[in-house]
Design a protein around this motif. Structure first.
Motif, mmCIF file in Angstrom:
data_model
loop_
_atom_site.group_PDB
_atom_site.id
_atom_site.type_symbol
_atom_site.label_atom_id
_atom_site.label_comp_id
_atom_site.label_asym_id
_atom_site.label_seq_id
_atom_site.Cartn_x
_atom_site.Cartn_y
_atom_site.Cartn_z
ATOM 1 N N LEU A 143 0.833 -1.206 0.000
ATOM 2 C CA LEU A 143 0.000 0.000 0.000
ATOM 3 C C LEU A 143 0.869 1.258 0.000
ATOM 4 O O LEU A 143 0.617 2.207 -0.759
ATOM 5 N N ILE A 144 1.923 1.266 0.805
ATOM 6 C CA ILE A 144 2.822 2.419 0.856
ATOM 7 C C ILE A 144 3.553 2.580 -0.473
ATOM 8 O O ILE A 144 3.672 3.703 -1.003
ATOM 9 N N VAL A 145 4.038 1.482 -1.044
ATOM 10 C CA VAL A 145 4.768 1.554 -2.316
ATOM 11 C C VAL A 145 3.859 2.072 -3.432
ATOM 12 O O VAL A 145 4.250 2.945 -4.222
ATOM 13 N N CYS A 146 2.636 1.556 -3.497
ATOM 14 C CA CYS A 146 1.702 2.002 -4.544
ATOM 15 C C CYS A 146 1.307 3.465 -4.354
ATOM 16 O O CYS A 146 1.159 4.206 -5.337
ATOM 17 N N SER A 147 1.133 3.888 -3.119
ATOM 18 C CA SER A 147 0.808 5.294 -2.857
ATOM 19 C C SER A 147 1.947 6.205 -3.286
ATOM 20 O O SER A 147 1.731 7.243 -3.917
ATOM 21 N N CYS A 148 3.167 5.818 -2.957
ATOM 22 C CA CYS A 148 4.321 6.621 -3.369
ATOM 23 C C CYS A 148 4.464 6.635 -4.886
ATOM 24 O O CYS A 148 4.796 7.684 -5.469
ATOM 25 N N ALA A 149 4.203 5.527 -5.532
ATOM 26 C CA ALA A 149 4.276 5.486 -6.997
ATOM 27 C C ALA A 149 3.208 6.389 -7.611
ATOM 28 O O ALA A 149 3.471 7.096 -8.591
ATOM 29 N N GLY A 150 2.008 6.390 -7.023
ATOM 30 C CA GLY A 150 0.950 7.276 -7.518
ATOM 31 C C GLY A 150 1.310 8.738 -7.357
ATOM 32 O O GLY A 150 1.097 9.551 -8.269
ATOM 33 N N LEU A 151 1.876 9.091 -6.213
ATOM 34 C CA LEU A 151 2.308 10.476 -6.007
ATOM 35 C C LEU A 151 3.424 10.856 -6.971
ATOM 36 O O LEU A 151 3.467 11.990 -7.477
ATOM 37 N N LEU A 152 4.318 9.914 -7.244
ATOM 38 C CA LEU A 152 5.398 10.180 -8.195
ATOM 39 C C LEU A 152 4.846 10.420 -9.598
ATOM 40 O O LEU A 152 5.303 11.325 -10.303
ATOM 41 N N VAL A 153 3.841 9.644 -9.976
ATOM 42 C CA VAL A 153 3.222 9.843 -11.292
ATOM 43 C C VAL A 153 2.574 11.227 -11.354
ATOM 44 O O VAL A 153 2.711 11.936 -12.362
ATOM 45 N N PHE A 154 1.881 11.639 -10.315
ATOM 46 C CA PHE A 154 1.276 12.972 -10.300
ATOM 47 C C PHE A 154 2.337 14.070 -10.417
ATOM 48 O O PHE A 154 2.156 15.059 -11.128
ATOM 49 N N GLU A 155 3.459 13.896 -9.723
ATOM 50 C CA GLU A 155 4.525 14.890 -9.793
ATOM 51 C C GLU A 155 5.149 14.935 -11.185
ATOM 52 O O GLU A 155 5.492 16.015 -11.676
ATOM 53 N N ILE A 156 5.304 13.779 -11.821
ATOM 54 C CA ILE A 156 5.850 13.749 -13.180
ATOM 55 C C ILE A 156 4.913 14.435 -14.148
ATOM 56 O O ILE A 156 5.334 15.240 -14.994
ATOM 57 N N VAL A 157 3.609 14.171 -14.039
ATOM 58 C CA VAL A 157 2.626 14.823 -14.906
ATOM 59 C C VAL A 157 2.633 16.322 -14.656
ATOM 60 O O VAL A 157 2.577 17.121 -15.602
#
Length: 70
Positions: free
Chosen positions: A48-62
């Motif tokens: 859950l933590i890894v997926c949340s961090c990956a989602g936040l990273l995708v938002f930051e990249i966009v």
């Protein structure tokens, strides 16, 4: 044909007491089961933590690629 029939009556089985180590093995199994449950919960929390961090990273990249705030 009668000579091929065998009488299958046998002696009744005497009930035997289980060895004392069965209780110990049961306790070990219970404790190992609890450890496995805790490890599986920890695994789900880490995913859950890894997926949340990956989602936040995708938002930051966009956000960085689009040049505007989300």
């Amino acid at each position: 044909m009668d000579n091929k029939i065998v009488d299958m009556t046998g002696k009744p089985r005497q009930p035997t007491q289980p060895p004392v180590s069965d209780f110990w093995f049961a306790q070990v199994d219970v404790r190992l089961g609890r450890i496995e449950i805790m490890v599986s919960r920890l695994e789900w929390q880490i995913w859950l933590i890894v997926c949340s961090c990956a989602g936040l990273l995708v938002f930051e990249i966009v956000k960085a690629l689009s040049g505007r705030a989300l």
